[in-house]
Write a protein that holds these residues in place. Structure first.
Motif, short mmCIF file in Angstrom:
data_model
loop_
_atom_site.label_atom_id
_atom_site.label_comp_id
_atom_site.label_asym_id
_atom_site.label_seq_id
_atom_site.Cartn_x
_atom_site.Cartn_y
_atom_site.Cartn_z
N ASP A 220 0.83 -1.21 0.00
CA ASP A 220 0.00 0.00 0.00
C ASP A 220 0.86 1.26 0.00
O ASP A 220 0.52 2.26 -0.64
N PHE A 221 1.98 1.20 0.72
CA PHE A 221 2.88 2.36 0.73
C PHE A 221 3.47 2.58 -0.67
O PHE A 221 3.58 3.72 -1.13
N ALA A 222 3.83 1.49 -1.33
CA ALA A 222 4.40 1.61 -2.68
C ALA A 222 3.40 2.25 -3.64
O ALA A 222 3.76 3.12 -4.45
N LYS A 223 2.14 1.84 -3.54
CA LYS A 223 1.11 2.41 -4.42
C LYS A 223 0.89 3.89 -4.11
O LYS A 223 0.79 4.72 -5.01
N ALA A 224 0.81 4.21 -2.83
CA ALA A 224 0.56 5.60 -2.43
C ALA A 224 1.71 6.51 -2.81
O ALA A 224 1.51 7.67 -3.20
N ALA A 225 2.93 6.00 -2.71
CA ALA A 225 4.11 6.81 -3.02
C ALA A 225 4.45 6.79 -4.51
O ALA A 225 5.35 7.53 -4.95
N GLY A 226 3.77 5.94 -5.27
CA GLY A 226 4.07 5.83 -6.69
C GLY A 226 5.41 5.20 -6.97
O GLY A 226 6.05 5.49 -7.98
N LEU A 227 5.84 4.32 -6.08
CA LEU A 227 7.13 3.66 -6.23
C LEU A 227 6.92 2.16 -6.44
O LEU A 227 5.93 1.59 -5.98
N SER A 228 7.85 1.54 -7.12
CA SER A 228 7.75 0.10 -7.35
C SER A 228 8.14 -0.66 -6.08
O SER A 228 8.87 -0.15 -5.23
N GLN A 229 7.65 -1.89 -5.98
CA GLN A 229 8.04 -2.73 -4.85
C GLN A 229 9.55 -2.96 -4.85
O GLN A 229 10.16 -3.05 -3.78
N PHE A 230 10.12 -3.04 -6.04
CA PHE A 230 11.57 -3.26 -6.12
C PHE A 230 12.33 -2.11 -5.48
O PHE A 230 13.26 -2.31 -4.71
N PHE A 231 11.91 -0.88 -5.79
CA PHE A 231 12.60 0.28 -5.21
C PHE A 231 12.43 0.31 -3.70
O PHE A 231 13.39 0.56 -2.96
#
Length: 323
Positions: A220-231
């Motif tokens: 959920d944090f990755a989606k909210a921040a617009g970042l990939s899970q890899f990053f």
């Protein structure tokens, strides 16, 4: 001053648990709070391990350091495996190797005295171990470039390099312990053995609870921040899991002890590659979806290139602030 802040910030972890149980805040808030909570917990584990080792001598102290010194990374990885997030696991492990070599060493060279003499031979040997780990990881990684990288056959194939990495780690560790026993002078223990073990147990348990919150809120944090899970895994989770060690190395460098600071940075990377990675792999077989060591090309290149680059930087045995 820094120690006081770390002691005080230990309260963030229980505050995060209470907030999660009572207020049910958003996943982004939980991710940030749990990430911040892990920093002082990792520091406390390191402190307790060091003080316990003062009572046991080099042999048991080395074992304690190997077992608990990397507890945050191992716990985060196992919880991610339980949640069937293999890419997060591999990304965080690769990120730990790279961040220790590049981020910590770079920061230490910036804040430490310029043109300091380093233990060139020892550092190059540790970098060689990182390179050896990358080579061994090619065994399951190359087949993983094609098809499903998480297929069970690759998990079984990953056992081979895992055992080889552990054997190499044990060999190097035993040599190091024997050398340390020969050169080390007995010191005065700070904490009692009981206090050290109690702190170690409580900090490890708290890390497990906090890591579960971190992993469960990661997507959920990755989606909210617009970042990939890899990053998130390669950068944020990796840095958080090693934050206390990172900070310690930088503080030591700022005090002018560049030999020790650089040893911490590069040895930590080797320890992740040779100890944490195979241990996580072997423990993953207790879960429904065992991990494979099929790292992506970018992860392998990053680890290998980091080792080669740092080897070039320290080739003459001196640190340079603006190499």
């Amino acid at each position: 001053m820094a120690r006081r802040i770390l002691w005080a910030s230990l309260a963030v972890a229980p505050a995060t648990w209470i907030l999660d149980a009572v207020a049910h805040p958003g996943k982004v808030t939980l991710f940030v709070l749990s990430a911040l909570s892990l920093i002082p917990l990792a520091w406390l584990i390191g402190e307790a391990t060091e003080h316990a080792g003062e009572h046991t001598g080099a042999r048991i102290g080395g074992l304690l350091n190997a077992s608990f010194g990397n507890a945050p990374e191992v716990i985060i990885a196992l919880i991610a495996i339980a949640d069937n997030l293999p890419d997060v696991v591999r990304g965080s492990l690769a990120g730990s190797v790279v961040s220790n070599i590049l981020l910590v060493l770079g920061a230490a060279m910036i804040v430490g005295p310029d043109h300091s003499q380093l233990q060139r031979r020892s550092l190059l040997a540790q970098l060689g171990l990182v390179a050896a780990a990358v080579v061994l990881l090619l065994i399951p990684s190359i087949p993983g470039f094609h098809g499903d990288p998480n297929r069970h056959s690759l998990a079984l194939l990953s056992i081979v390099p895992a055992i080889a990495l552990l054997a190499l780690y044990l060999f190097v560790t035993i040599l190091g312990i024997r050398r340390r026993e020969r050169d080390e002078e007995p010191g005065n223990p700070g904490w009692s053995m009981r206090a050290s073990l109690l702190a170690l147990g409580l900090a490890t348990a708290a890390t497990a609870v906090t890591s579960e919150i971190l992993v469960h809120s990661l997507q959920d944090f990755a989606k909210a921040a617009g970042l990939s899970q890899f990053f998130i895994a390669f950068v944020i989770v990796a840095v958080v899991g090693n934050a206390a060690e990172h900070g310690g190395a930088v503080v030591i460098a700022n005090r002018g002890k560049m030999k020790l600071a650089t040893q911490i940075a590069i040895t930590s990377s080797a320890q992740v590659g040779l100890f944490v990675v195979p241990v996580v792999l072997l423990l993953s077989f207790a879960f429904a979806h065992p991990l494979t060591l099929a790292f992506r090309p970018v992860e392998l290149i990053a680890m290998g290139a980091a080792a080669v680059f740092v080897g070039f930087v320290i080739r003459d045995g001196h640190s340079r602030r603006w190499e």
